[in-house]
Motif scaffolding. Structure first.
Motif, PDB file in Angstrom:
ATOM      1  N   LEU A  22      44.142  43.266  44.721  1.00 13.66           N
ATOM      2  CA  LEU A  22      43.645  42.801  43.675  1.00 13.66           C
ATOM      3  C   LEU A  22      45.114  42.977  42.362  1.00 13.66           C
ATOM      4  O   LEU A  22      46.238  43.023  43.212  1.00 13.66           O
ATOM      5  CB  LEU A  22      43.432  44.104  43.118  1.00 13.66           C
TER       6      LEU A  22
ATOM      7  N   GLU B 279      40.517  45.450  52.943  1.00 13.60           N
ATOM      8  CA  GLU B 279      39.825  45.413  51.314  1.00 13.60           C
ATOM      9  C   GLU B 279      40.574  44.384  50.776  1.00 13.60           C
ATOM     10  O   GLU B 279      42.258  43.958  50.855  1.00 13.60           O
ATOM     11  CB  GLU B 279      39.830  46.513  50.414  1.00 13.60           C
TER      12      GLU B 279
ATOM     13  N   GLU C 164      48.845  48.002  36.640  1.00 13.35           N
ATOM     14  CA  GLU C 164      48.072  49.847  37.326  1.00 13.35           C
ATOM     15  C   GLU C 164      48.144  50.823  35.947  1.00 13.35           C
ATOM     16  O   GLU C 164      48.807  50.043  35.411  1.00 13.35           O
ATOM     17  CB  GLU C 164      48.616  50.249  38.233  1.00 13.35           C
TER      18      GLU C 164
END
Ligand code: AMP
Ligand code: GLY
Length: 437
Positions: free
Chosen positions: A188, A185, A192
């Motif tokens: 990002l 993926e 957090e």
């Protein structure tokens, strides 16, 4: 009421510490528990994964509610087994727990129901995954589908690192069957945060926001751990951001599950990245976070057991109507004291000193994780605690601001000692200066 808590970590100690304060509580058992938990609960020697053993115990001891801490028994179907016998349990059933047990299940649900998350692709073939990585370039993130004790996610800075992760997970089977399929993926960027909610699948009540510290060393350096400390609230989660996380991530996931015929009952944990385009979901966990729970629970003012009973009885609306959960406006910081060498090899059996002194401090509570009680029969004053795990204690302090909580908690940490003890000195530092919202 007679309560059974399943698990043996700092998270379970924090939950038990709070449940012990409920006027509904008569007796608490913990399976298997730890040294510190034995202050509030009777520890029973049954492993958290031993579902038949736990079921037999709950039936024999007429347990009114069983609260499940870790993911293992949830994935193993403990809630299904208890439900079959009409026993009340706090924790999702096996189908709902897939949200944590299978990252692919979670990502596909997010894609289907419009939960913002990193773009991703699923692979069951290592060569195809590597070709995809070459075509996309780095950084990227490689994730094993199944549970891998927090080690199945590799954030790769370059293509070689990402391909090596594919080899390790899919070809060398570093996590066994959990790596039969993987996700590659998009990486990002942002801060957090963790948002944990209680839900009976109809109503959702959020707990206070929090943030943990996964790396072993100060400044987020070194290998990942089970978590070296946490703070609550997370100032980056402003009121507006919280609302957006609930609406776009939490409600969509729970409603999506309902549409798939899955009723989620328990604590749902959303790990979120606050990106420039808004919050995006990194992962879901089917349980309370560890060590986030240790920083959240001391701020929780209402009756946690009552809320858990409402979740298990699918009647959380009652709690909402009564005004929901109430929070102490102060901030809370929890610092993990770990054994020397953790998260690698470490020694056990080291005597812990300073706990009695810290017990006298205001606004401080110590939650135990890897500890064992050693008692000379008949001599209460001779109770000693020995280390028995990697993460040993979660020393926790409250303060009017995060900076004040940091000061309090480190004053307590400095009084505690065991051979080889290590801890991060920067827990909460990122958020200090900001007042809790
Ligand atoms: P997870 O178990 O999926 O939350 O992943 C563990 C940790 O890996 C997260 O807390 C993040 O720090 C990091 N991580 C996971 N997915 C991504 C992503 N798509 N981009 C950047 N970091 C990530
Ligand atoms: N603190 C991360 C977790 O509980 O998985």
């Amino acid at each position: 009421m007679r309560i059974l808590v399943v698990g043996s970590g700092g998270r379970e100690h924090a939950l038990i510490w709070k449940i012990a304060q409920s006027k509904l509580t008569e007796k608490i058992f913990c399976a298997p528990g730890n040294g510190g938990i034995s202050q509030q609960a009777e520890c029973v020697d049954i492993k958290a994964e031993d579902i038949p053993g736990l079921l037999e115990f709950a039936r024999k001891e007429k347990i009114d509610l069983t609260v499940v801490g870790p993911e293992g028994p949830l994935r193993g179907g403990i809630a299904d087994a208890f439900n079959n016998y009409g026993l009340s349990i706090f924790g999702p059933d096996k189908k709902a727990a897939q949200l944590e047990a299978s990252k692919i299940f979670a990502k596909e649900l997010m894609a289907k129901y419009g939960v913002p998350t990193a773009d991703f692709k699923v692979f069951d073939n290592a060569d195809a995954a590597k070709r995809y990585i070459e075509s996309k370039g780095a950084p990227c993130v490689v994730k094993a589908d199944g549970l891998a004790q927090g080690k199945g996610v590799i954030v790769a800075k370059n293509v070689d690192e990402a391909k090596a992760a594919v080899t390790s997970i899919m070809q060398e089977k570093a996590f066994g069957e959990a790596g039969n399929r993987i996700i590659v993926e998009e990486c990002l960027r942002g801060e957090e945060a963790s948002i944990i909610v209680l839900t009976d699948s109809r109503e959702v009540v959020p707990l206070a926001s929090s943030q943990d510290h996964k790396r072993i060393f100060d400044g987020d350096e070194g290998p990942n751990t089970g978590g070296m400390g946490a703070y609550s609230p997370a100032p980056a989660v402003t009121g507006a951001v919280f609302k957006e996380i609930l609406e776009k991530i939490v409600y969509r996931a729970i409603d999506g599950l309902s549409k798939e015929g899955i009723n989620y009952k328990g604590a749902l944990y959303a790990g979120v990245m606050l990106t420039k385009e808004g919050p995006k979901a990194l992962e879901f966990n089917a349980r309370f976070g560890d060590p986030e729970t240790q920083a959240i629970v001391p701020r929780y003012k209402t009756d946690l057991l009552e809320a858990m009973l409402a979740v298990s009885g699918q009647n959380l609306r009652k709690v909402v109507k009564a005004g929901g959960l109430k929070w102490d406006s102060r901030a809370c910081v929890s610092v993990v004291c770990a054994s020397g060498g953790y998260p690698g090899k470490y020694e056990k059996g080291k005597e812990i000193s300073g706990l009695e002194e810290v017990a006298k401090m205001q606004d401080v509570v110590v939650f135990h994780a890897g500890t064992k009680k050693s008692q000379v029969t008949g001599h209460r004053s001779q109770v000693k605690y020995l280390t028995s795990g990697g993460r040993v204690l979660g020393v926790t302090g409250l303060g009017n601001t995060i900076a004040a909580a940091i000061e309090t908690v480190y004053r307590a940490v400095e009084k505690i000692h065991f051979e080889g003890m290590q801890y991060r000195r920067d827990i909460g530092a990122k958020a200090s200066g900001a007042r809790p919202s």
